[in-house]
Design a protein around this motif. Structure first.
Motif, PDB file in Angstrom:
ATOM      1  N   ALA A  71       8.748  -2.767  -6.045  1.00 13.66           N
ATOM      2  CA  ALA A  71       7.439  -3.025  -5.446  1.00 13.66           C
ATOM      3  C   ALA A  71       6.394  -2.078  -6.028  1.00 13.66           C
ATOM      4  O   ALA A  71       5.262  -2.479  -6.315  1.00 13.66           O
ATOM      5  CB  ALA A  71       7.519  -2.866  -3.933  1.00 13.66           C
ATOM      6  N   THR A  72       6.798  -0.822  -6.229  1.00 13.53           N
ATOM      7  CA  THR A  72       5.867   0.152  -6.809  1.00 13.53           C
ATOM      8  C   THR A  72       5.403  -0.320  -8.186  1.00 13.53           C
ATOM      9  O   THR A  72       4.209  -0.276  -8.494  1.00 13.53           O
ATOM     10  CB  THR A  72       6.573   1.519  -6.954  1.00 13.53           C
ATOM     11  N   ILE A  73       6.349  -0.774  -8.991  1.00  9.70           N
ATOM     12  CA  ILE A  73       5.987  -1.245 -10.334  1.00  9.70           C
ATOM     13  C   ILE A  73       5.041  -2.437 -10.231  1.00  9.70           C
ATOM     14  O   ILE A  73       4.060  -2.534 -10.971  1.00  9.70           O
ATOM     15  CB  ILE A  73       7.248  -1.610 -11.128  1.00  9.70           C
ATOM     16  N   ALA A  74       5.328  -3.343  -9.275  1.00  6.22           N
ATOM     17  CA  ALA A  74       4.465  -4.515  -9.127  1.00  6.22           C
ATOM     18  C   ALA A  74       3.048  -4.100  -8.724  1.00  6.22           C
ATOM     19  O   ALA A  74       2.065  -4.642  -9.237  1.00  6.22           O
ATOM     20  CB  ALA A  74       5.058  -5.476  -8.094  1.00  6.22           C
ATOM     21  N   VAL A  75       2.941  -3.132  -7.823  1.00  3.33           N
ATOM     22  CA  VAL A  75       1.613  -2.667  -7.405  1.00  3.33           C
ATOM     23  C   VAL A  75       0.883  -2.040  -8.598  1.00  3.33           C
ATOM     24  O   VAL A  75      -0.291  -2.334  -8.865  1.00  3.33           O
ATOM     25  CB  VAL A  75       1.722  -1.654  -6.239  1.00  3.33           C
ATOM     26  N   LEU A  76       1.605  -1.195  -9.342  1.00  4.18           N
ATOM     27  CA  LEU A  76       0.985  -0.568 -10.510  1.00  4.18           C
ATOM     28  C   LEU A  76       0.560  -1.621 -11.526  1.00  4.18           C
ATOM     29  O   LEU A  76      -0.479  -1.522 -12.162  1.00  4.18           O
ATOM     30  CB  LEU A  76       1.966   0.423 -11.155  1.00  4.18           C
TER      31      LEU A  76
END
Lengths: 316, 301, 429
Positions: free
Chosen positions: A288-293
């Motif tokens: 999810a962090t990667i998707a947000v970034l």
């Protein structure tokens, strides 16, 4: 709604609302309400959840228990410190830039060509574009994978038959640069129909008189394109560039399928990386962090285009 | 559908003049034209080659498919792959599901997108910019990253393994682009036409529905084609959300042709051809409206 | 934490609304009588049990539980992890799931599967289940699934090619190389010929070489895993394999094994390392070549010690019950029916897969007997909940590709893979 709340409360609300409605002040809000309701209704919770997940340690155990462990910005620190992430971002940006540039260039050329060919030919080209566009991506990537197959691939056979070298048992994917080149080809091929048809239709709207006048004034074909056609197509190029950037930055299926669902790290783009972290190693928080970034990077990259695009829309 | 004297008619007229002018002024008949035509055919051939490969493979018998020396034509020719594909379990169920999902989704999407398009094209209001930015921004979120949240949402609503859940998701995903395109299209229709009708005694609403709505027809068609293709070809959401085979869509059905010993190429290509057919048919029937449609939207922003 | 509460509220409200709206759907009574009403959802994988066996199992089950409807939904292997990850935590998960045996540990450790330790003796043959499969079902001493069936690999070869090159099945790894080279010589004129066709990412087939020299993927001591592919014995095995691949294989060094049967059927290959059921794929009348039926033979992967065989990887599937299933007893009863003596024997004879118990290994006949007996000398991957992450991170395929394409030496490639495995197995990303 904000307008209604701020209004002086001196008359019965119903008649107030009716007056507003008739004068058209609330009407546009009524018109966009269904779409806002659908988009927000379906996507608001998942988007919020995505951000929420990115702030937690969330593995399969947490998923089963429906309970994560709060880590604040820990995931972000971990990802930003990961050298692989920087590589992936750089690769994704380079990949996207190449794909978008090639797509726009080739599509514009094909669209211009469509103006010159005889009608029968333009029908043929148009039909070809339609076929390509209409075939499901999960099918076309299978076909491409097979065409570039090491042993049974028609591409190796064709190139060898055309005496372009010995491509028997040529492996297109053992060298990532070449492999990414093939992926660019596949992505651009799939993107050309939409962009070409859009640009072509835009070209049809450039008044012939204008081009005639320019030619009378001694403008060559390039100058006519540069000074007459291109400015008129600016809004089209803006939106098409904007959308292509968004789509190509999120490219997934092509890479995933052409590399047998197991792309090596040399082929990770941002979308693959996020999916791998989530469903590959069950680190949904990191995924999810990667998707947000990814969305943040995309916002930065497309900021100019989105602003221009919306401005053009507002003028209209 | 393209009425002369309307915005669309004018547009089409202009288009004709443009091509004719181009033909008249630019092209000395002969060699140059030949080069253009040949290039055009070349482009079509390159673009079509993978599709050609798919279709001829669908007609090849199994042993002719994986050969070290590819066969350019399906000889011998067989319909076995198609028979095999159609005979797979749940083919008809999945065709029906795909049609229901895309049909319902499109009907809803066209109405909703149209309303929003009118709202943003015809009215200035506080929040309009925010709305426009939102419908572009929403497209930036990768769908794959939303699989788990979307599943949880639908699970809590009891809509897992049910078509309405998938329809709702497709609707939300396709709407932004459809609104954008339609918005440009509505903006392209001179507001003066409506005003004239209002002077003749129509209310704003009735003027709109009597004058503007019919003119947006081609735009609706173009938008519908885009929405159709997006939804018809979507895979991962349908795959995750629809687990029982009789609830699945055609793209998920297609995935069943890839087993753990690789794809069954013949039946897969036949199935893919069958899956692509409705889209191509839908597209070809409506294609004549495209030139006016997609672009009018885009031109205006 | 706040999330959890609100989530539960949302869920329970939604469920209540739904139940009211639908007039209470599928009954979820926990009473155990045989006339209970329920709908049982079973996820089996594509290609596991023949439809005829599934139908019989359901018929037998129906006679015991006449009011229970069983929906067997066949799932595809591609992206199955994604589907399980979303479905198992849900409110309406499948009741019975078939899991690849290397995936069980991950789901068991995460609490996605019911602990069935206490019910073990209720299943037929539980004392003679194949050890590797039982191990795959066991986490921290508890049983989370029932062994379903196994698959082990041997070498499938072309008898006619062997005969014309004047060679016989080798009984050592050196012999394998010699035989392979003679075959290569005999087919010099065919630029597509492979004596031993070995696609680069085929990691299941690389493990026998590692194990045979005494190497391993990882070893555990004191609760800590350490990668062992870089040990000198593992390296020896991989060097042997790499030598075989470079001299005998023209397969795609970056490809996987999915295509090997179709390739074999084309007639330019003398040997592949394969499962028993792949014989059926090679001779399939539609995509394969039925004419090869009489030309196919099999022999076990030889050890480097002449006369012995190398330990093989025991693949296979297990059957688990979702921890969120509302019909766990029924689910276990269904599993017991499928894995019972009657239907397990059918799986072996009709389905041609290795049954879950040593007591039935003699059911393999003809070419199948080679594969069935290979299961006796078999090993398994590290039994860790994090193993699935090693698989999904492609550590082994990537390492093999690097070695076979000579992008890295064996020492460097095994070192980096081994370090990666250590990190992942011990719970790091």
């Amino acid at each position: 709604m904000a307008t209604a709340a701020a209004a002086p409360d001196l008359e019965p609300a119903s008649s107030f609302l009716r007056r507003r409605w008739l004068s058209g002040q609330l009407f546009p809000y009524a018109l966009i309400t269904p779409s806002v309701a659908v988009i927000a209704g379906v996507l608001a919770f998942p988007l919020g959840m995505l951000v929420w997940l990115s702030l937690q340690h969330y593995g399969l155990r947490e998923l089963i228990a429906h309970q994560g462990e709060w880590v604040g910005l820990g995931n972000y620190q971990a990802i930003l410190a990961d050298p692989l992430f920087r590589q992936v971002i750089f690769r994704s940006l380079a990949f996207t830039f190449t794909c978008v540039a090639l797509t726009i260039l080739l599509s514009t050329l094909i669209a211009l060509l469509l103006l010159k060919v005889r009608r029968a030919v333009s029908v043929v080209v148009m039909s070809a574009l339609v076929f390509v566009w209409a075939t499901p991506v999960i099918v076309t990537v299978d076909i491409w994978q097979w065409m570039f197959d090491y042993e049974f691939g028609v591409i190796n056979y064709l190139l060898t038959q055309l005496h372009l070298g010995n491509f028997i048992h040529h492996n297109w994917f053992d060298n990532p640069v070449q492999g990414l080149g093939v992926l660019v080809l596949v992505v651009v091929w799939g993107a050309i129909p939409f962009v070409t048809i859009t640009v072509f239709a835009g070209l049809l709207q450039v008044p012939g008189e204008l081009l005639d006048a320019a030619e009378v004034d001694g403008a060559g074909p390039w100058q006519r394109f540069r000074f007459v056609t291109a400015p008129m197509l600016k809004p089209i190029f803006l939106i098409v560039t904007c959308l292509s950037t968004i789509w190509d930055f999120g490219v997934f299926n092509q890479i995933y399928v052409l590399l047998n669902q197991r792309p090596s790290a040399d082929y990770y783009t941002i979308a693959i990386y996020s999916y791998r972290e989530s469903f590959g190693v069950s680190q949904y928080g990191l995924g999810a962090t990667i998707a947000v970034l990814m969305v943040l990077v995309l916002i930065v990259v497309t900021l100019f285009y989105v602003r221009e695009t919306v401005r053009q829309a507002e003028i209209a | 559908m393209i009425a002369p004297g309307t915005a669309q008619g004018v547009q089409a007229g202009r288009a004709r003049t443009a091509t004719e002018a181009a033909a008249r002024v630019m092209v000395p008949r002969g060699l140059k034209q030949l080069v253009y035509d040949a290039t055009g055919i070349g482009v079509a051939a390159v673009m079509l080659f993978p599709i050609y490969w798919m279709i001829i493979t669908a007609f090849k018998p199994g042993r002719d498919i994986l050969t070290l020396q590819p066969k350019w034509f399906p000889a011998p020719f067989t319909l076995d792959n198609f028979k095999d594909a159609i005979a797979r379990p749940f083919f008809l169920d999945d065709v029906r599901n795909s049609l229901v999902i895309v049909g319902v989704m499109l009907a809803l999407a066209l109405v909703i997108a149209f309303l929003a398009a009118v709202g943003t094209a015809r009215f200035g209001f506080r929040g309009r910019t925010a709305f426009l930015v939102m419908i572009i921004g929403v497209q930036m979120v990768p769908l794959n990253a939303l699989i788990i949240p979307l599943y949880m949402l639908l699970d809590s609503a009891g809509q897992v393994d049910a078509l309405p859940g998938v329809i709702a998701i497709y609707l939300a995903v396709v709407l932004p682009f459809m609104i954008w395109t339609l918005r440009g299209f509505v903006a392209n229709i001179p507001v003066e036409l409506e005003e004239a009708a209002m002077i003749d005694g129509c209310t704003r609403t009735s003027a709109f529905f009597r004058i503007t709505f019919p003119l947006v027809g081609p735009g609706l068609v173009a938008t519908a084609i885009f929405g159709f293709i997006q939804a018809w070809n979507e895979y991962i959401i349908a795959y995750v959300l629809l687990s029982s085979p009789h609830n699945q869509t055609l793209t998920v059905w297609l995935a069943s042709f890839t087993t753990n010993h690789g794809p069954e190429w013949g039946p897969l290509m036949a199935a893919a051809t069958l899956t692509g057919l409705p889209v191509v048919a839908f597209f070809l029937i409506l294609q004549r409206y495209l030139a006016g449609g997609l672009t009018a939207g885009a031109v205006k922003g | 934490m706040m999330f959890r509460k609100s989530w539960v509220t949302v869920v329970s409200v939604a469920v209540a609304v739904l139940a009211a709206a639908c007039g209470g759907s599928s009954g979820s009574s926990n009473n155990n009588s045989s006339n209970q009403t329920a709908t049982l959802t079973v996820w089996l994988m594509n290609g596991s049990a023949p439809q005829s066996v599934i139908d019989e199992v359901n018929a037998d089950f129906k006679s015991k539980y006449p009011n229970v409807t069983v929906n067997v939904e066949i799932q595809q292997w591609g992206d199955i992890g994604t589907k399980l990850d979303t479905a198992l935590p849900g409110n309406t998960p499948p009741d019975v799931v078939e899991l690849g045996n290397t995936l069980v540990a991950k789901y068991a450790a995460a609490g996605a599967l019911e602990d069935i330790t206490g019910k073990k003796t209720g299943f037929d043959n539980s004392a003679t289940w194949l050890q590797s499969l039982t191990d795959s079902c066991t986490q921290a001493g508890k049983l989370y699934c029932v062994p379903y069936y196994a698959g082990s690999r041997a070498i499938i070869y072309r008898k006619d090619f062997f005969a014309s090159a004047g060679v016989t099945p080798p009984d050592s790894m050196d012999g394998l190389l010699t035989v392979g080279q003679k075959l290569m010589d005999a087919h010099k004129s065919d630029p597509s010929f492979s004596a031993l066709y070995y696609p680069g990412k085929y990691w299941y087939a690389a493990l026998p070489f590692v194990w045979d020299f005494g190497g391993d993927i990882a070893t555990q001591s004191g609760g800590k895993w350490s990668g062992a592919l870089s040990s000198s014995s593992s390296q020896q095995g991989l060097t042997t394999l790499s030598n075989l691949v470079s001299k005998l294989s023209r397969a795609d060094k970056t490809g996987d094994e999915a295509k090997q049967d179709a390739a074999f059927a084309q007639g330019h290959i003398a040997m592949i390392i394969a499962n028993g059921w792949e014989v059926g794929v090679i001779t399939d009348p539609k995509a394969g070549n039925p004419a090869l039926k009489d030309q196919l033979g099999a022999f076990p992967i030889p050890s480097h010690n002449a006369g012995q065989t190398a330990p093989v990887f025991l693949g296979g599937s297990d059957l688990g019950v979702a921890s969120r299933s509302k019909h766990q007893d029924l689910a276990n009863a269904w599993i017991a029916t499928l894995t019972g003596n009657k239907h397990m024997a059918e799986m072996a004879t009709v389905g041609g897969v290795i049954p879950n118990t040593t007591s039935m290994l003699s059911l393999g006949t003809g070419i199948n007997s080679i594969f069935f007996s290979a299961a006796k000398n078999s090993k398994f991957v590290p039994n860790s909940q994090n193993w699935a992450s090693v698989e999904n991170a492609n550590v082994l395929p990537d390492m093999l590709v690097k070695i076979f394409t000579k992008q890295m030496g064996v020492a460097d490639a095994t070192k980096s893979a081994s370090d990666r495995i250590t990190t992942i197995l011990n719970g790091g990303g």
